[in-house]
Motif scaffolding. Sequence first.
Motif, PDB file in Angstrom:
ATOM      1  N   GLY A   1     -16.603  63.125  28.233  1.00 42.97           N
ATOM      2  CA  GLY A   1     -17.512  62.806  29.321  1.00 42.97           C
ATOM      3  C   GLY A   1     -16.726  62.280  30.508  1.00 42.97           C
ATOM      4  O   GLY A   1     -15.716  61.585  30.336  1.00 42.97           O
ATOM      5  N   LYS A   2     -17.176  62.597  31.724  1.00 40.82           N
ATOM      6  CA  LYS A   2     -16.432  62.190  32.927  1.00 40.82           C
ATOM      7  C   LYS A   2     -17.353  61.696  34.035  1.00 40.82           C
ATOM      8  O   LYS A   2     -18.492  62.122  34.161  1.00 40.82           O
ATOM      9  N   LEU A   3     -16.798  60.801  34.833  1.00 40.11           N
ATOM     10  CA  LEU A   3     -17.422  60.301  36.059  1.00 40.11           C
ATOM     11  C   LEU A   3     -16.372  60.427  37.145  1.00 40.11           C
ATOM     12  O   LEU A   3     -15.251  59.919  36.999  1.00 40.11           O
ATOM     13  N   TYR A   4     -16.702  61.124  38.223  1.00 42.10           N
ATOM     14  CA  TYR A   4     -15.774  61.328  39.337  1.00 42.10           C
ATOM     15  C   TYR A   4     -16.396  60.750  40.595  1.00 42.10           C
ATOM     16  O   TYR A   4     -17.498  61.144  40.987  1.00 42.10           O
ATOM     17  N   THR A   5     -15.705  59.807  41.231  1.00 44.46           N
ATOM     18  CA  THR A   5     -16.241  59.167  42.432  1.00 44.46           C
ATOM     19  C   THR A   5     -15.820  59.914  43.687  1.00 44.46           C
ATOM     20  O   THR A   5     -14.804  60.617  43.693  1.00 44.46           O
TER      21      THR A   5
ATOM     22  N   LEU B   1     -19.798  54.296  30.575  1.00 40.00           N
ATOM     23  CA  LEU B   1     -19.851  55.753  30.612  1.00 40.00           C
ATOM     24  C   LEU B   1     -19.926  56.236  29.176  1.00 40.00           C
ATOM     25  O   LEU B   1     -19.118  55.816  28.332  1.00 40.00           O
ATOM     26  N   SER B   2     -20.896  57.078  28.866  1.00 38.31           N
ATOM     27  CA  SER B   2     -21.026  57.568  27.496  1.00 38.31           C
ATOM     28  C   SER B   2     -21.299  59.064  27.474  1.00 38.31           C
ATOM     29  O   SER B   2     -21.800  59.633  28.447  1.00 38.31           O
ATOM     30  N   ALA B   3     -20.937  59.688  26.350  1.00 42.25           N
ATOM     31  CA  ALA B   3     -21.160  61.117  26.158  1.00 42.25           C
ATOM     32  C   ALA B   3     -21.663  61.348  24.741  1.00 42.25           C
ATOM     33  O   ALA B   3     -21.221  60.681  23.802  1.00 42.25           O
ATOM     34  N   TYR B   4     -22.582  62.285  24.604  1.00 37.23           N
ATOM     35  CA  TYR B   4     -23.229  62.590  23.338  1.00 37.23           C
ATOM     36  C   TYR B   4     -23.274  64.101  23.147  1.00 37.23           C
ATOM     37  O   TYR B   4     -23.450  64.841  24.105  1.00 37.23           O
TER      38      TYR B   4
ATOM     39  N   ALA C   1     -21.038  60.485  19.451  1.00 41.10           N
ATOM     40  CA  ALA C   1     -21.279  59.706  20.668  1.00 41.10           C
ATOM     41  C   ALA C   1     -20.085  58.799  20.917  1.00 41.10           C
ATOM     42  O   ALA C   1     -19.628  58.093  20.029  1.00 41.10           O
ATOM     43  N   ARG C   2     -19.554  58.841  22.144  1.00 37.94           N
ATOM     44  CA  ARG C   2     -18.401  58.034  22.519  1.00 37.94           C
ATOM     45  C   ARG C   2     -18.672  57.367  23.855  1.00 37.94           C
ATOM     46  O   ARG C   2     -19.465  57.839  24.662  1.00 37.94           O
ATOM     47  N   CYS C   3     -17.947  56.272  24.128  1.00 37.97           N
ATOM     48  CA  CYS C   3     -18.176  55.534  25.372  1.00 37.97           C
ATOM     49  C   CYS C   3     -16.908  54.855  25.859  1.00 37.97           C
ATOM     50  O   CYS C   3     -15.953  54.683  25.112  1.00 37.97           O
ATOM     51  N   SER C   4     -16.955  54.469  27.117  1.00 34.51           N
ATOM     52  CA  SER C   4     -15.891  53.680  27.747  1.00 34.51           C
ATOM     53  C   SER C   4     -16.550  52.605  28.592  1.00 34.51           C
ATOM     54  O   SER C   4     -17.545  52.860  29.268  1.00 34.51           O
TER      55      SER C   4
END
Length: 136
Positions: free
Chosen positions: A118-122, A53-56, A43-46
């Motif tokens: 993990g990604k977030l795109y606006t 924003l996190s990814a698992y 599990a990682r985050c920013s």
Amino acid sequence: MGTFMRTAAVAAAAASLLGLGAGPAFASGATSCPSDGVLGGSARCSTLSNGVLSAYSTSAGNYIKVNYYRSGGGALTAKLGYERSSVNNWWGFQSMNTVPFHYEQSAGISASCTPMIGKLYTSGGATYTTPPVDPC
């Protein structure tokens, strides 16, 4: 047993079956992120200006969950996704106006020890990422 308790029990059982553990960060997504971006295990985050924003992933690399905990800000349309082997995989755009709120997507994927991001795109064209999640 109330609806919330049944939902929590089902989520815990699913996490157990998938080998995800029952840690609080996985159960609902991270609401804060340590400076090194490591939530533990796979599990990682920013930390972003308006949330986390996190990814698992599972230890077999056959499941990915991307979560954006939005703690503030104005109107936002964005989509979650992940990168694996230099290939982006996106879920659809969605309105992310409710705060505070966890926006998340997950998928069962082919097992692999290849790290994922993990990604977030606006809709405005900005992309935010997590540190690589190394499932194995």
